[in-house]
Design a protein around this motif. Sequence first.
Motif, short mmCIF file in Angstrom:
data_model
loop_
_atom_site.label_atom_id
_atom_site.label_comp_id
_atom_site.label_asym_id
_atom_site.label_seq_id
_atom_site.Cartn_x
_atom_site.Cartn_y
_atom_site.Cartn_z
N VAL A 13 0.83 -1.21 0.00
CA VAL A 13 0.00 0.00 0.00
C VAL A 13 0.86 1.26 0.00
O VAL A 13 0.34 2.38 -0.05
CB VAL A 13 -0.97 0.02 1.20
CG1 VAL A 13 -1.91 -1.16 1.13
CG2 VAL A 13 -0.21 0.03 2.52
N ASP A 14 2.18 1.08 0.06
CA ASP A 14 3.11 2.20 0.03
C ASP A 14 3.36 2.60 -1.42
O ASP A 14 4.05 1.90 -2.16
CB ASP A 14 4.42 1.80 0.71
CG ASP A 14 5.44 2.93 0.74
OD1 ASP A 14 5.12 4.04 0.25
OD2 ASP A 14 6.56 2.71 1.25
N ILE A 15 2.79 3.72 -1.85
CA ILE A 15 2.89 4.11 -3.26
C ILE A 15 4.28 4.61 -3.63
O ILE A 15 4.55 4.87 -4.81
CB ILE A 15 1.84 5.19 -3.61
CG1 ILE A 15 2.07 6.46 -2.79
CG2 ILE A 15 0.44 4.65 -3.42
CD1 ILE A 15 1.16 7.61 -3.20
N ASP A 16 5.17 4.75 -2.64
CA ASP A 16 6.53 5.20 -2.92
C ASP A 16 7.51 4.05 -3.13
O ASP A 16 8.71 4.27 -3.31
CB ASP A 16 7.04 6.09 -1.78
CG ASP A 16 6.27 7.40 -1.67
OD1 ASP A 16 5.90 7.95 -2.73
OD2 ASP A 16 6.03 7.86 -0.54
N LEU A 17 7.01 2.82 -3.12
CA LEU A 17 7.89 1.67 -3.35
C LEU A 17 8.50 1.74 -4.75
O LEU A 17 7.83 2.13 -5.71
CB LEU A 17 7.09 0.37 -3.24
CG LEU A 17 6.72 -0.12 -1.84
CD1 LEU A 17 5.82 -1.35 -1.95
CD2 LEU A 17 7.96 -0.45 -1.03
N PRO A 18 9.78 1.36 -4.90
CA PRO A 18 10.37 1.29 -6.24
C PRO A 18 9.62 0.27 -7.10
O PRO A 18 9.37 -0.85 -6.65
CB PRO A 18 11.81 0.84 -5.96
CG PRO A 18 12.07 1.21 -4.54
CD PRO A 18 10.76 1.06 -3.83
N ILE A 19 9.28 0.65 -8.31
CA ILE A 19 8.52 -0.24 -9.19
C ILE A 19 9.30 -1.52 -9.49
O ILE A 19 8.71 -2.60 -9.62
CB ILE A 19 8.15 0.49 -10.49
CG1 ILE A 19 7.24 1.69 -10.18
CG2 ILE A 19 7.45 -0.45 -11.46
CD1 ILE A 19 5.95 1.31 -9.49
N GLU A 20 10.63 -1.42 -9.58
CA GLU A 20 11.43 -2.62 -9.84
C GLU A 20 11.24 -3.65 -8.73
O GLU A 20 11.15 -4.86 -9.00
CB GLU A 20 12.91 -2.26 -9.97
CG GLU A 20 13.26 -1.44 -11.20
CD GLU A 20 12.91 0.03 -11.05
OE1 GLU A 20 12.52 0.44 -9.93
OE2 GLU A 20 13.01 0.77 -12.05
N ASP A 21 11.17 -3.18 -7.49
CA ASP A 21 10.96 -4.09 -6.36
C ASP A 21 9.57 -4.71 -6.41
O ASP A 21 9.39 -5.90 -6.12
CB ASP A 21 11.15 -3.35 -5.04
CG ASP A 21 12.60 -2.98 -4.77
OD1 ASP A 21 13.48 -3.39 -5.56
OD2 ASP A 21 12.85 -2.26 -3.78
N VAL A 22 8.59 -3.90 -6.77
CA VAL A 22 7.21 -4.39 -6.84
C VAL A 22 7.09 -5.47 -7.91
O VAL A 22 6.48 -6.52 -7.69
CB VAL A 22 6.24 -3.23 -7.13
CG1 VAL A 22 4.82 -3.76 -7.35
CG2 VAL A 22 6.26 -2.22 -5.99
N ARG A 23 7.67 -5.24 -9.06
CA ARG A 23 7.59 -6.21 -10.15
C ARG A 23 8.25 -7.53 -9.78
O ARG A 23 7.69 -8.61 -10.02
CB ARG A 23 8.23 -5.62 -11.41
CG ARG A 23 7.37 -4.58 -12.08
CD ARG A 23 8.05 -3.88 -13.23
NE ARG A 23 8.81 -4.77 -14.10
CZ ARG A 23 9.20 -4.46 -15.33
NH1 ARG A 23 8.88 -3.28 -15.84
NH2 ARG A 23 9.89 -5.29 -16.06
N ALA A 24 9.45 -7.46 -9.21
CA ALA A 24 10.14 -8.68 -8.81
C ALA A 24 9.35 -9.43 -7.74
O ALA A 24 9.29 -10.67 -7.74
CB ALA A 24 11.54 -8.35 -8.29
N TYR A 25 8.73 -8.69 -6.84
CA TYR A 25 7.93 -9.31 -5.78
C TYR A 25 6.70 -10.00 -6.36
O TYR A 25 6.38 -11.13 -6.00
CB TYR A 25 7.52 -8.23 -4.78
CG TYR A 25 6.79 -8.74 -3.56
CD1 TYR A 25 7.50 -9.24 -2.48
CD2 TYR A 25 5.41 -8.71 -3.49
CE1 TYR A 25 6.84 -9.71 -1.35
CE2 TYR A 25 4.74 -9.17 -2.37
CZ TYR A 25 5.46 -9.67 -1.30
OH TYR A 25 4.80 -10.13 -0.20
N LEU A 26 6.01 -9.33 -7.27
CA LEU A 26 4.78 -9.88 -7.84
C LEU A 26 5.05 -11.13 -8.68
O LEU A 26 4.25 -12.07 -8.67
CB LEU A 26 4.07 -8.84 -8.69
CG LEU A 26 3.35 -7.72 -7.94
CD1 LEU A 26 2.72 -6.75 -8.93
CD2 LEU A 26 2.28 -8.29 -7.01
#
Length: 242
Positions: free
Chosen positions: A77-90
Amino acid sequence: MHELQQRTVEHVDDNIDESTHVAVCPICGWWKILRIEEEINGTGYFEPDPEEFWIDGSYRKNRLWGAYGSLKELDLVDIDLPIEDVRAYLVGRYEKRFELHPRLFEQTVASVFEDLGYISRVTAYTNDGGIDVILEGINNQTIGVQVKRYKNSIQVEQIRSLAGALLIGGYTKGMFVTTSKYQSGAGRVSAAAESRGIAIELIDSDGLYSALEIAQRNRYEYKNDPDAPFYDLDNIPMRLFN
């Protein structure tokens, strides 16, 4: 499970044979590395055990070192997360997609399509006219994308609403991207819109995950890209396993 890319580096120094084995997933970034040191008929830093001598009188002893990576937990829910981290996590934990902040999901979708060759732009979070992401595709075609982070199936009426938003916005092509599935009849509405000059591509949860996998793989070419994991084997911290 994703296919791991692997390589082995071998080194011989005096009586010590050393090999380093690296395996990394080019999609989610999970990795492991093992280093095996084998002493052959030497007194090196291994203390011989009489029971470890071979029948021919030779002596060998192994020591195994290793390290491995794991996906860290993210506050989606943290919109400031790096997108690269979000993609790798998903790509490693796709079941967590429903926890994504809607704005973060829009940014992630835009990032994925950018790595698939589009020029992407995320629209305003509110009052966006029904278009969340704008893509510039082949032949400078502009595509309006609506993104929905839903658990329930997307209803037919939502496809009709997108068709209206595309018409008002002057688009001739659109995409509907969701974390779920589509209600029966959504395909017929999409086909009807296309017959009237507005093509709408429907991308469901499975299609989105496939696009995410391809985008992650496009991020680098293993062995040739200095940004790829383990490009420099000498600077990886190791742990003694035995």
